[in-house]
Enzyme design. Sequence first.
Site, short mmCIF file in Angstrom:
data_model
loop_
_atom_site.label_atom_id
_atom_site.label_comp_id
_atom_site.label_asym_id
_atom_site.label_seq_id
_atom_site.Cartn_x
_atom_site.Cartn_y
_atom_site.Cartn_z
N ASP A 181 15.17 50.20 50.99
CA ASP A 181 15.57 49.31 49.90
C ASP A 181 15.66 47.81 50.23
O ASP A 181 15.09 46.99 49.54
CB ASP A 181 16.93 49.76 49.35
CG ASP A 181 16.98 51.25 49.08
OD1 ASP A 181 15.93 51.92 49.18
OD2 ASP A 181 18.06 51.76 48.77
N GLU A 416 24.16 58.28 58.67
CA GLU A 416 23.01 57.90 57.85
C GLU A 416 22.01 57.09 58.67
O GLU A 416 20.80 57.27 58.55
CB GLU A 416 23.53 57.09 56.66
CG GLU A 416 22.54 56.87 55.54
CD GLU A 416 23.15 56.06 54.41
OE1 GLU A 416 24.32 55.62 54.53
OE2 GLU A 416 22.45 55.85 53.39
C1 9WN Z 1 19.11 54.14 46.26
C2 9WN Z 1 19.72 58.67 49.27
C3 9WN Z 1 19.01 57.31 49.24
C4 9WN Z 1 17.72 57.30 50.07
C5 9WN Z 1 17.17 55.88 50.23
C6 9WN Z 1 18.27 54.99 50.78
C7 9WN Z 1 19.50 55.03 49.87
C8 9WN Z 1 19.97 54.54 47.44
C9 9WN Z 1 21.21 53.67 47.51
O1 9WN Z 1 19.97 56.35 49.73
O2 9WN Z 1 19.14 54.44 48.62
O3 9WN Z 1 18.03 55.06 46.15
O4 9WN Z 1 22.06 53.79 46.61
O5 9WN Z 1 21.36 52.87 48.44
O6 9WN Z 1 17.83 53.69 50.93
O7 9WN Z 1 16.06 55.89 51.09
O8 9WN Z 1 16.76 58.10 49.46
O9 9WN Z 1 19.93 59.08 50.60
#
Ligand code: 9WN
Length: 447
Positions: A181, A416
Amino acid sequence: MVLTAKPDTVARDKQDLLLREAVRVLLQNWHGHATVPSRTLYPHQWSWDSAFIALGLQHISAARAATELLSLFGAQWADGRVPQIVFNPAVPDDAYFPGPSVWRSSAVDGHPPIATSGIIQPPVHAVAAASIVPRLGEERGRRFAERAYPSLVDLNAYIRQRRTVDGGLAVLVHPWETGLDNSPAWDHPLAAVPADHALFETYTRRDVAHAGVGERPTNDDYARYIRLMLRYRDHGYDDDWVRAEAEFVVVDPTFNALWAWSELALADIARRLGRDDSAHVAEAARITAAMVDQLWSEERGLFVARDVRSGRLLPERTVAGLIPLVLPGLPSEVVKALLATATGEVFRVGAPEVHGVPSFDLTDVRHEPRRYWRGPTWLNTTWLVARGLEVHGHQELAHRLDDDLVGLVAKSGFREYFHPRTGRGHGTRSFSWSAALLIHVLVGAEA
Ligand code: 9WN
């Protein structure tokens, strides 16, 4: 069932303990038909998470891994998109921001009955499905393949028909679609998007209640994320509008590489179903060639992203530029240069003082070892680079990365992400893909 780890550098009894803990994480995060990435930070089903999770779940129960993927495909839109988030109706709307009342997917024609977000994530699902099919046994494997194959084909058709621009590569219209992101690669295209902090009078971030502020994207980033999603939503998630008008439109090497890789996985599934695989093989070759043509940077020594709005190649060296190694059809000089970049000062893969593959250039002043996708090592991207190294015959280095993955969890738990130099854990705890990939690496794809 009893899982047994392959012998390796982390002591055998410690590996068995880690496996038991990993199974516990996945069981705790299971909510009846799918697995949440985290009970606190991400309490719904996420698209590419489910694929990584299924790879690990298959060693506990192949049937459960199949259910994980099929439940995701159950939320596929009529146009073929598989949404980034499938919301659990039992979870309060404000448990995650932006929740279902912000995305308002039910207002869109062709939307399934369950609430989802309106964007997509990297298409790694076919790779997971192809891995699971043989584990289910002949009859159940065939039935699963028959159900999963059309959804996977529809997803790739959606990408090809609705999400490509000149040159035939896929475009992404929100940083969340890239999976990485707040990658520094998006700093330049995001600078053109107004960061309207007045949005925080209406909307409240929930992520910073569950993870440190210094480990998450900034408020500037979030203001832009919210603006981009609201504009896409307010145009009915219309891809003609988004390609022509959105403020953020990028071509990402990881997304496109996983798209091509998924075509190879679809070819495998097609063969098992006794169908012609040639269209999938040709599509993988087409995407691979377009990537080499349009995203390869000889000067930077890896694949880079492209900003469609400014027409610029984005020079940042991120792990997203190494992941195309998963493609067997890369020219040998490209593979050689990627290997040199991975093991050189930018990522230091295999060096004793660096754990896994850092998400961003260790030599860049913007490298932040604790902040999300701006430096930390993540296990899914490390696992993908390891598989890429394996594809090109660098088994020893791939094995080293798998060892790093296990070592990081042994040191810091199912976090994470991890500080690439100290190996300390950051972000949420009991994170599902960290547990799933540990199982997959330790038990082994062939077990
Ligand atoms: C938005 C769920 C997700 C991963 C992504 C990671 C993070 C979300 C957030 O978490 O993103 O999709 O709210 O930050 O960047 O890769 O799929 O684990």
